[in-house]
Design a protein around this motif. Structure first.
Motif, PDB file in Angstrom:
ATOM      1  N   MET A   1       9.002 -19.491   5.051  1.00 22.43           N
ATOM      2  CA  MET A   1       8.094 -18.399   4.703  1.00 22.43           C
ATOM      3  C   MET A   1       7.931 -17.465   5.906  1.00 22.43           C
ATOM      4  O   MET A   1       7.670 -17.926   7.012  1.00 22.43           O
ATOM      5  CB  MET A   1       6.731 -18.967   4.297  1.00 22.43           C
ATOM      6  N   LEU A   2       8.086 -16.174   5.692  1.00 21.13           N
ATOM      7  CA  LEU A   2       8.022 -15.221   6.799  1.00 21.13           C
ATOM      8  C   LEU A   2       6.602 -15.075   7.339  1.00 21.13           C
ATOM      9  O   LEU A   2       6.345 -15.266   8.533  1.00 21.13           O
ATOM     10  CB  LEU A   2       8.540 -13.857   6.340  1.00 21.13           C
ATOM     11  N   LEU A   3       5.650 -14.749   6.471  1.00 25.26           N
ATOM     12  CA  LEU A   3       4.269 -14.522   6.891  1.00 25.26           C
ATOM     13  C   LEU A   3       3.347 -15.459   6.125  1.00 25.26           C
ATOM     14  O   LEU A   3       3.409 -15.526   4.892  1.00 25.26           O
ATOM     15  CB  LEU A   3       3.865 -13.070   6.621  1.00 25.26           C
ATOM     16  N   GLU A   4       2.492 -16.173   6.867  1.00 25.72           N
ATOM     17  CA  GLU A   4       1.518 -17.073   6.251  1.00 25.72           C
ATOM     18  C   GLU A   4       0.119 -16.696   6.734  1.00 25.72           C
ATOM     19  O   GLU A   4      -0.150 -16.720   7.939  1.00 25.72           O
ATOM     20  CB  GLU A   4       1.811 -18.519   6.628  1.00 25.72           C
ATOM     21  N   ILE A   5      -0.733 -16.341   5.798  1.00 23.93           N
ATOM     22  CA  ILE A   5      -2.126 -16.014   6.086  1.00 23.93           C
ATOM     23  C   ILE A   5      -2.967 -17.168   5.567  1.00 23.93           C
ATOM     24  O   ILE A   5      -2.965 -17.467   4.378  1.00 23.93           O
ATOM     25  CB  ILE A   5      -2.562 -14.712   5.377  1.00 23.93           C
ATOM     26  N   ASP A   6      -3.679 -17.835   6.457  1.00 23.49           N
ATOM     27  CA  ASP A   6      -4.403 -19.056   6.089  1.00 23.49           C
ATOM     28  C   ASP A   6      -5.885 -18.924   6.424  1.00 23.49           C
ATOM     29  O   ASP A   6      -6.290 -18.972   7.575  1.00 23.49           O
ATOM     30  CB  ASP A   6      -3.794 -20.247   6.839  1.00 23.49           C
ATOM     31  N   ASP A   7      -6.712 -18.726   5.387  1.00 24.15           N
ATOM     32  CA  ASP A   7      -8.177 -18.711   5.507  1.00 24.15           C
ATOM     33  C   ASP A   7      -8.666 -17.745   6.590  1.00 24.15           C
ATOM     34  O   ASP A   7      -9.537 -18.085   7.398  1.00 24.15           O
ATOM     35  CB  ASP A   7      -8.707 -20.121   5.794  1.00 24.15           C
TER      36      ASP A   7
ATOM     37  N   ASN B   1       0.836 -15.576   1.204  1.00 23.14           N
ATOM     38  CA  ASN B   1       2.104 -15.586   1.929  1.00 23.14           C
ATOM     39  C   ASN B   1       2.925 -14.366   1.558  1.00 23.14           C
ATOM     40  O   ASN B   1       2.765 -13.801   0.464  1.00 23.14           O
ATOM     41  CB  ASN B   1       2.914 -16.840   1.591  1.00 23.14           C
ATOM     42  N   ALA B   2       3.807 -13.970   2.470  1.00 23.55           N
ATOM     43  CA  ALA B   2       4.764 -12.905   2.193  1.00 23.55           C
ATOM     44  C   ALA B   2       6.141 -13.383   2.622  1.00 23.55           C
ATOM     45  O   ALA B   2       6.290 -13.985   3.691  1.00 23.55           O
ATOM     46  CB  ALA B   2       4.387 -11.621   2.927  1.00 23.55           C
ATOM     47  N   GLU B   3       7.140 -13.120   1.796  1.00 23.01           N
ATOM     48  CA  GLU B   3       8.491 -13.627   2.028  1.00 23.01           C
ATOM     49  C   GLU B   3       9.407 -12.543   2.577  1.00 23.01           C
ATOM     50  O   GLU B   3       9.212 -11.343   2.305  1.00 23.01           O
ATOM     51  CB  GLU B   3       9.085 -14.144   0.723  1.00 23.01           C
ATOM     52  N   ALA B   4      10.408 -12.950   3.326  1.00 24.76           N
ATOM     53  CA  ALA B   4      11.462 -12.039   3.745  1.00 24.76           C
ATOM     54  C   ALA B   4      12.182 -11.514   2.514  1.00 24.76           C
ATOM     55  O   ALA B   4      12.429 -12.248   1.555  1.00 24.76           O
ATOM     56  CB  ALA B   4      12.443 -12.757   4.667  1.00 24.76           C
ATOM     57  N   GLY B   5      12.493 -10.224   2.530  1.00 21.65           N
ATOM     58  CA  GLY B   5      13.220  -9.634   1.416  1.00 21.65           C
ATOM     59  C   GLY B   5      12.388  -9.362   0.187  1.00 21.65           C
ATOM     60  O   GLY B   5      12.938  -9.057  -0.879  1.00 21.65           O
TER      61      GLY B   5
END
Length: 252
Positions: free
Chosen positions: A1-7, A24-28
């Motif tokens: 996973m490219l970007l993980e935003i946790d709490d 979360n945000a994924e590559a592509g």
């Protein structure tokens, strides 16, 4: 996973602007953040990119924690962003703005790498000029190369700012209301460019109020309301979510 935003939480003087948001945000892929004014979208952007420090929670890029790093450290990790009120250098030419972006960036592969073909002598002025001109041509801005950015219409200034962010060869491109001031034709051009960037493997997160644009290009939509995540999912699902309709999309 490219970007993980946790709490992620962000509080100012004890008041929570963002409260326990995770996604979360994924590559592509293109992930859009939407919601009413004051929902916390730009504050969350600022927390991800280091412009404000989260009160709690974690931001990770490729599994590495970046929350708590400086703005420049986060940028060096491959994150580029634009700003709601514009961030192009008005006193510089379009070409000079792009060269500023090139001076910060690394390398990428594929379509935009072809536009930004990186020769051995990367730091040579001639090489940087070729890269900058190639990117402007790829974005349809080649005829504005020598124009002073401050003399351009606001929509074209926005495209120059996005081009400068792209010049940094980002792994994660974060756009705060990129369609502001754009004509319908410019919006079509923007949509094509973002889909092409995503096809090259760049992860894109954008805040946007132009809902037709969001629904047309996004792979996932996250809805914020009063600093909290209200909904998350594919555009068609979010568009028909009763809570979203009541809080945001149903408003005239």
């Amino acid at each position: 996973m490219l970007l993980e935003i946790d709490d992620i939480c962000v509080a100012f003087a004890g008041l929570k602007a963002v409260s326990n948001v995770s996604f979360n945000a994924e590559a592509g892929r293109i992930c859009a953040l939407i919601g009413p004014n004051g929902a916390g979208k730009t504050t969350l952007f600022n927390a991800i990119t280091g412009f404000v420090r989260p009160t709690s929670g974690t931001v990770r890029l490729d599994g590495r924690r970046i929350s708590g790093l400086s703005i420049h450290e986060i940028a060096r990790s491959g994150v580029r962003r634009t700003f709601q009120n514009g961030g192009a250098y008005g006193g510089m030419s379009v070409l000079e703005n792009i060269m500023v972006g090139l001076g910060r960036g690394g390398q990428s592969d594929g379509l935009f790498a072809a536009a930004l073909a990186l020769p051995q002598a990367f730091h040579a002025e001639a090489a940087r000029l070729r890269q900058a001109r190639a990117l402007l041509e790829a974005m349809g801005l080649g005829d504005l190369t020598n124009r002073r950015v401050g003399d351009l219409p606001s929509g074209q200034q926005r495209l120059v700012e996005i081009a400068r962010a792209m010049a940094g060869a980002p792994r994660l491109l974060m756009l705060d209301e990129p369609a502001v001031g754009l004509s319908p034709d410019d919006r079509v051009q923007l949509s094509r460019l973002l889909r092409r960037m995503a096809a090259e493997g760049v992860g894109i997160v954008l805040v946007e109020h132009v809902i037709d644009l969001v629904m047309a290009i996004s792979d996932k939509v996250v809805v914020l309301n009063y600093g909290e995540k209200l909904a998350e999912g594919p555009p068609d699902v979010v568009r028909n979510d009763p809570a979203v309709l009541e809080a945001y999309l149903g408003r005239k």
